[in-house]
Write a protein that holds these residues in place. Structure first.
Motif, short mmCIF file in Angstrom:
data_model
loop_
_atom_site.label_atom_id
_atom_site.label_comp_id
_atom_site.label_asym_id
_atom_site.label_seq_id
_atom_site.Cartn_x
_atom_site.Cartn_y
_atom_site.Cartn_z
N ILE A 137 0.71 -1.23 -0.12
CA ILE A 137 0.03 0.04 0.08
C ILE A 137 0.88 1.34 -0.01
N PRO A 138 0.68 2.14 -0.95
CA PRO A 138 1.57 3.39 -0.94
C PRO A 138 0.95 4.40 0.06
N ALA A 139 1.57 5.48 0.16
CA ALA A 139 1.61 6.47 0.80
C ALA A 139 0.83 6.12 2.17
N ALA A 140 1.41 5.38 3.13
CA ALA A 140 0.86 4.75 4.21
C ALA A 140 0.43 5.68 5.24
N ASP A 141 1.06 6.68 5.57
CA ASP A 141 1.01 7.60 6.21
C ASP A 141 -0.54 8.29 6.06
N LEU A 142 -1.12 8.46 4.84
CA LEU A 142 -2.25 8.94 4.70
C LEU A 142 -3.46 7.69 4.56
N ASN A 143 -2.95 6.62 3.95
CA ASN A 143 -3.90 5.65 3.72
C ASN A 143 -4.37 4.44 4.70
N VAL A 144 -3.36 4.38 5.75
CA VAL A 144 -3.76 3.10 6.50
C VAL A 144 -4.13 3.72 7.98
N VAL A 145 -5.25 2.77 8.13
CA VAL A 145 -5.91 2.86 9.46
C VAL A 145 -5.65 1.82 10.48
N PRO A 146 -5.41 2.20 11.73
CA PRO A 146 -5.12 1.44 12.68
C PRO A 146 -6.20 0.59 13.19
N LEU A 147 -6.08 -0.45 13.68
CA LEU A 147 -7.59 -1.16 14.28
C LEU A 147 -7.08 -1.32 15.68
N SER A 148 -8.17 -1.49 16.71
CA SER A 148 -8.21 -1.89 17.81
C SER A 148 -7.97 -3.21 18.25
N ASP A 149 -7.18 -3.72 19.47
CA ASP A 149 -6.88 -5.16 19.37
C ASP A 149 -8.28 -6.16 19.48
N ASP A 150 -9.49 -5.51 19.93
CA ASP A 150 -10.58 -6.12 19.99
C ASP A 150 -11.49 -6.41 19.28
N LEU A 151 -11.19 -5.87 17.85
CA LEU A 151 -12.07 -5.79 16.53
C LEU A 151 -11.25 -6.98 15.79
N ASP A 152 -12.05 -8.20 15.52
CA ASP A 152 -11.21 -9.25 14.82
C ASP A 152 -11.33 -9.10 13.28
N PHE A 153 -10.19 -9.65 12.87
CA PHE A 153 -10.12 -9.46 11.21
C PHE A 153 -11.00 -9.59 10.55
N VAL A 154 -11.89 -10.69 10.58
CA VAL A 154 -12.86 -11.01 9.60
C VAL A 154 -14.04 -9.82 9.60
N THR A 155 -14.41 -9.31 10.90
CA THR A 155 -15.08 -8.23 11.15
C THR A 155 -14.61 -6.96 10.54
N ALA A 156 -13.22 -6.79 10.72
CA ALA A 156 -12.75 -5.76 10.02
C ALA A 156 -12.74 -5.40 8.56
N ALA A 157 -12.57 -6.79 8.08
CA ALA A 157 -12.62 -6.98 6.44
C ALA A 157 -14.11 -6.60 5.98
#
Length: 349
Positions: A123-143
């Motif tokens: 993923i390019p321009a990570a400081d702009l485009n990447v969103v951190p997730l909390s530890d209690d949000l599972d990956f399937v739900t996040a997807a």
């Protein structure tokens, strides 16, 4: 790494070994733990929305950062993250204003660059485009948040300006439509759900729709009657001539139509009833995803339990099932909900 790829439009997507992506200087490489199967992927695979070939599809995903480029200052290896399906360039005025979803030099996983039906995605321009997730949000739900949930959220909040007590009509109860039903209900709106599928309508009712309407020529009169003269906000979550016209026709005076479903091919220029637009002073919007800047408000709604995107998940499959999952979208739906591919952590190389 392993990835699912198609080499020509309509060819069966196949799980193969491909080179791992290089990390952009301003970007990151993310180890994919879950990725949604979206109708936009199907449109690209069918050639309705042309992409470069061969192509690795997938644009709704969550995972862990595996590598960070030297120009990145905000992200770190091991961080749990997701990414909007539209990635801004990070250099233009639109990105600077937080409107990267309309960046003229945007990139999109699975469309303009290899996507997330893979163990790793760059993923390019990570400081702009990447969103951190909390530890209690599972990956399937996040997807499952993916482009469908985020697009529905912004369509209702930014464009629809939905308020408690408003009537919201949702035309089409696939992934984005069901997301819209759930979010609108959480915002205090009264929801009319429209679809040709009984299972989809049943799930819409479980997610908060007050009125369920079978799609077809009698849908608009039923909506107008149920809402006492029309919806305040109406969303076309399908993307067809019929549903776009029905959405606009379902509005009360000063109502707002939001086009979310992609209008492609023969449906690219729907014959909207502009006489109604003028007479009723209607507003028409397009909604093209949501920038990373706007994710925190949506994630707060998830964290407090007001919305449950996990309830949208209809099937969880493995990466090798991606081709069959895409092919299933060529047939009438027999079940409701979104399909998510789950990938295990990679073995050390």
């Amino acid at each position: 790494m392993q990835a699912v790829r198609y080499d020509a439009y309509g060819d069966t997507p196949t799980l193969i070994d491909v080179p791992a992506p290089a990390c952009p200087a301003d970007g990151v490489v993310i180890e994919v733990h879950a990725t949604g199967v979206c109708r936009s992927d199907w449109h690209a695979w069918q050639g309705h929305d042309p992409v470069s070939l061969p192509q690795v599809p997938g644009h709704e995903f969550a995972g862990v950062i595996a590598e960070v480029g030297p120009q990145v200052t905000k992200r770190r290896v091991g961080e749990r993250v997701t990414v909007p399906f539209v990635c801004g360039c990070g250099r233009c005025d639109y990105c600077a204003a937080g409107e990267s979803q309309v960046c003229p030099d945007q990139s999109q996983p699975g469309f303009t660059m290899p996507g997330s039906f893979a163990e790793l995605v760059a993923i390019p321009a990570a400081d702009l485009n990447v969103v951190p997730l909390s530890d209690d949000l599972d990956f399937v739900t996040a997807a499952a948040l993916g482009c469908r949930f985020a697009t529905a959220f912004r369509a209702l909040v930014a464009h629809g300006r939905v308020r408690p007590g408003d009537w919201v009509a949702v035309h089409g109860c696939g992934g984005v439509g069901l997301s819209a039903v759930m979010i609108a209900a959480a915002l205090g709106a009264r929801v009319v759900a429209v679809d040709v599928s009984e299972p989809a309508l049943a799930l819409a009712g479980e997610l908060g729709a007050e009125v369920l309407v079978a799609g077809g020529p009698h849908a608009v009169p039923r909506i107008l009657d149920a809402t006492g003269g029309g919806a305040h906000v109406s969303i076309d979550a399908v993307g067809s001539n019929e549903t776009a016209v029905a959405s606009v026709s379902s509005l009360r005076p000063r109502g707002r139509h939001v086009q979310v479903g992609l209008l492609l091919g023969e449906h690219a220029t729907p014959p909207l009833p502009m006489g109604l637009v003028v007479a009723k002073e209607l507003e028409i919007y397009g909604s093209h995803g949501m920038s990373a800047r706007d994710y925190p408000a949506m994630l707060d709604l998830v964290a407090c339990g007001d919305v449950r995107p996990d309830r949208l998940v209809g099937a969880v499959l493995g990466l090798g099932d991606a081709g069959a999952a895409l092919a299933a979208m060529s047939r009438p739906a027999t079940t409701a909900g979104v399909t998510v591919l789950r990938l295990g952590p990679r073995s050390p190389s």
